[in-house]
Design a protein around this motif. Structure first.
Motif, PDB file in Angstrom:
ATOM      1  N   GLY A 138       0.821  -1.200   0.000  1.00  0.00           N
ATOM      2  CA  GLY A 138       0.000   0.000   0.000  1.00  0.00           C
ATOM      3  C   GLY A 138       0.853   1.247   0.000  1.00  0.00           C
ATOM      4  N   GLU A 139       0.707   2.053  -1.027  1.00  0.00           N
ATOM      5  CA  GLU A 139       1.476   3.291  -1.126  1.00  0.00           C
ATOM      6  C   GLU A 139       0.558   4.451  -1.506  1.00  0.00           C
ATOM      7  OE1 GLU A 139       4.512   3.271  -0.147  1.00  0.00           O
ATOM      8  OE2 GLU A 139       4.955   1.125  -0.215  1.00  0.00           O
ATOM      9  N   GLY A 140      -0.712   4.383  -1.113  1.00  0.00           N
ATOM     10  CA  GLY A 140      -1.667   5.421  -1.477  1.00  0.00           C
ATOM     11  C   GLY A 140      -1.333   6.765  -0.867  1.00  0.00           C
ATOM     12  N   PRO A 141      -1.842   7.847  -1.442  1.00  0.00           N
ATOM     13  CA  PRO A 141      -1.488   9.195  -0.979  1.00  0.00           C
ATOM     14  C   PRO A 141      -2.222   9.636   0.278  1.00  0.00           C
ATOM     15  CG  PRO A 141      -3.011   9.336  -2.827  1.00  0.00           C
ATOM     16  CD  PRO A 141      -2.685   7.884  -2.666  1.00  0.00           C
ATOM     17  N   SER A 144      -6.787   5.856   3.962  1.00  0.00           N
ATOM     18  CA  SER A 144      -8.017   5.266   3.451  1.00  0.00           C
ATOM     19  C   SER A 144      -7.852   3.760   3.350  1.00  0.00           C
ATOM     20  CB  SER A 144      -8.364   5.833   2.073  1.00  0.00           C
ATOM     21  OG  SER A 144      -7.424   5.381   1.112  1.00  0.00           O
ATOM     22  N   ALA A 146      -7.970   2.150   0.690  1.00  0.00           N
ATOM     23  CA  ALA A 146      -7.178   1.895  -0.514  1.00  0.00           C
ATOM     24  C   ALA A 146      -5.683   2.059  -0.285  1.00  0.00           C
ATOM     25  CB  ALA A 146      -7.630   2.829  -1.629  1.00  0.00           C
ATOM     26  N   SER A 147      -5.296   2.629   0.859  1.00  0.00           N
ATOM     27  CA  SER A 147      -3.880   2.906   1.120  1.00  0.00           C
ATOM     28  C   SER A 147      -3.140   1.736   1.741  1.00  0.00           C
ATOM     29  CB  SER A 147      -3.742   4.127   2.028  1.00  0.00           C
ATOM     30  OG  SER A 147      -4.175   5.287   1.363  1.00  0.00           O
ATOM     31  N   ARG A 149      -3.071  -2.833   2.192  1.00  0.00           N
ATOM     32  CA  ARG A 149      -3.616  -4.182   2.054  1.00  0.00           C
ATOM     33  C   ARG A 149      -2.983  -5.041   3.134  1.00  0.00           C
ATOM     34  NH1 ARG A 149      -2.643  -9.097  -0.663  1.00  0.00           N
ATOM     35  NH2 ARG A 149      -0.811  -8.347  -1.807  1.00  0.00           N
ATOM     36  N   ARG A 171       5.759   5.786   5.064  1.00  0.00           N
ATOM     37  CA  ARG A 171       4.650   4.854   5.191  1.00  0.00           C
ATOM     38  C   ARG A 171       3.678   5.182   6.324  1.00  0.00           C
ATOM     39  NH1 ARG A 171       7.812  -0.797   3.495  1.00  0.00           N
ATOM     40  NH2 ARG A 171       7.393  -0.529   1.260  1.00  0.00           N
ATOM     41  N   ASN A 173       0.984   6.973   6.165  1.00  0.00           N
ATOM     42  CA  ASN A 173      -0.404   6.868   5.710  1.00  0.00           C
ATOM     43  C   ASN A 173      -0.928   5.443   5.806  1.00  0.00           C
ATOM     44  OD1 ASN A 173      -0.713   9.573   5.168  1.00  0.00           O
ATOM     45  ND2 ASN A 173      -0.308   9.400   2.983  1.00  0.00           N
ATOM     46  N   ARG A 174      -0.119   4.494   5.373  1.00  0.00           N
ATOM     47  CA  ARG A 174      -0.642   3.123   5.381  1.00  0.00           C
ATOM     48  C   ARG A 174      -0.690   2.550   6.793  1.00  0.00           C
ATOM     49  NH1 ARG A 174       3.319  -1.071   2.135  1.00  0.00           N
ATOM     50  NH2 ARG A 174       4.817  -1.522   3.777  1.00  0.00           N
ATOM     51  N   SER A 177      -3.835   3.988   8.271  1.00  0.00           N
ATOM     52  CA  SER A 177      -4.975   3.311   7.658  1.00  0.00           C
ATOM     53  C   SER A 177      -5.182   1.936   8.272  1.00  0.00           C
ATOM     54  CB  SER A 177      -4.757   3.177   6.140  1.00  0.00           C
ATOM     55  OG  SER A 177      -4.575   4.434   5.532  1.00  0.00           O
TER      56      SER A 177
END
Length: 255
Positions: A138-141, A144, A146-147, A149, A171, A173-174, A177
């Motif tokens: 997960g490298e989403g901005p 969320s 989506a950021s 797995r 990392r 954000n992930r 999340s």
């Protein structure tokens, strides 16, 4: 005896590798290297065998577990029972869980770690698999669903979510999340050349970087919609460099 885990965020320098050899018994250590996560196990094994030899371990060997047949082979047991230290290299953490999860090797390692007869270490992917809920990618901005797995880890250290290469690859954000999705777990973001060393219900930070702890236990509002940003209000965040410790059940840092 207390189970001992050395969980490294990747790119371990000489001090951390030397500490692992010391924990495993110094010159008398019997170290087993498992490169199941690596796409090039020959290179990963050679690199770590040489490193531990340089740090004075007189007996270092590789245990090649390339599939579940190998992980269930009875010949694995005497190798691991003789070991004082077992080291998992980096690569793809899902290869570790897919090949080793639930096998005779997994069962035996759980037994040896619980009995405190072996020091278990892992770097990068070998660190991620230590938790029960494992961060896979997960490298989403944003923060969320989506950021990140997640998937099942091997749960050598219950109650945590482990992320690695943390500061170097941005990392946060992930990890946020993942903690919002699993608020009962403590998020541990471990920088490169940095490790946590467990001692019962606490860990000590070692190395040149820091460990970021995200605790949603006292969060006042958590919302994880299927799409869009997550709400995570009132959580605690600690950044702990070497010399600090953290109590896992009490969820508080110690000087």
């Amino acid at each position: 005896m207390t189970s001992r885990l050395l969980i490294i965020g990747g790119a371990a320098g000489p001090a951390l590798l030397g500490r692992f050899v010391e924990l495993a018994g110094g010159p008398g250590a019997r170290i087993v290297v498992i490169a199941t996560a690596s796409s090039d196990p020959d290179a990963a094994e050679a690199e770590h065998l040489a490193a531990f030899d340089r740090h004075g371990a007189r007996h270092v060997e590789a245990l090649r577990l390339g599939d579940r047949v190998a992980a269930n082979d009875p010949r694995v047991e005497p190798v691991l029972r003789a070991a004082t230290g077992v080291f998992f290299t980096g690569g793809d953490q899902e290869r570790i869980t897919r090949i080793i999860g639930g096998t005779a090797t997994d069962t035996l390692l759980q037994e040896l770690v619980a009995a405190g007869t072996v020091v278990l270490a892992g770097t990068s992917a070998g660190a991620a698999m230590m938790s029960g809920t494992m961060i896979v990618e997960g490298e989403g901005p944003g923060v969320s669903r989506a950021s990140v797995r997640t998937g099942p880890g091997l749960e050598f250290l219950p109650g945590v979510l482990i992320d690695q290469h943390f500061a170097e690859r941005g990392r946060i954000n992930r990890l946020l999340s993942a903690v919002a999705l699993y608020p009962h777990e403590l998020g541990l973001g471990i920088d490169e050349d940095t490790a946590i060393l467990t001692d019962g219900d606490a860990f000590e930070v070692l190395g040149s970087g820091a460990v970021t702890v995200v605790d949603a236990g006292r969060a006042t509002d958590i919302r994880t919609p299927e799409a869009g940003p997550i709400t995570l209000a009132g959580c605690s965040l600690h950044v702990l460099p070497a010399g600090h410790a953290f109590h896992l059940t009490g969820r508080e840092p110690r000087p």
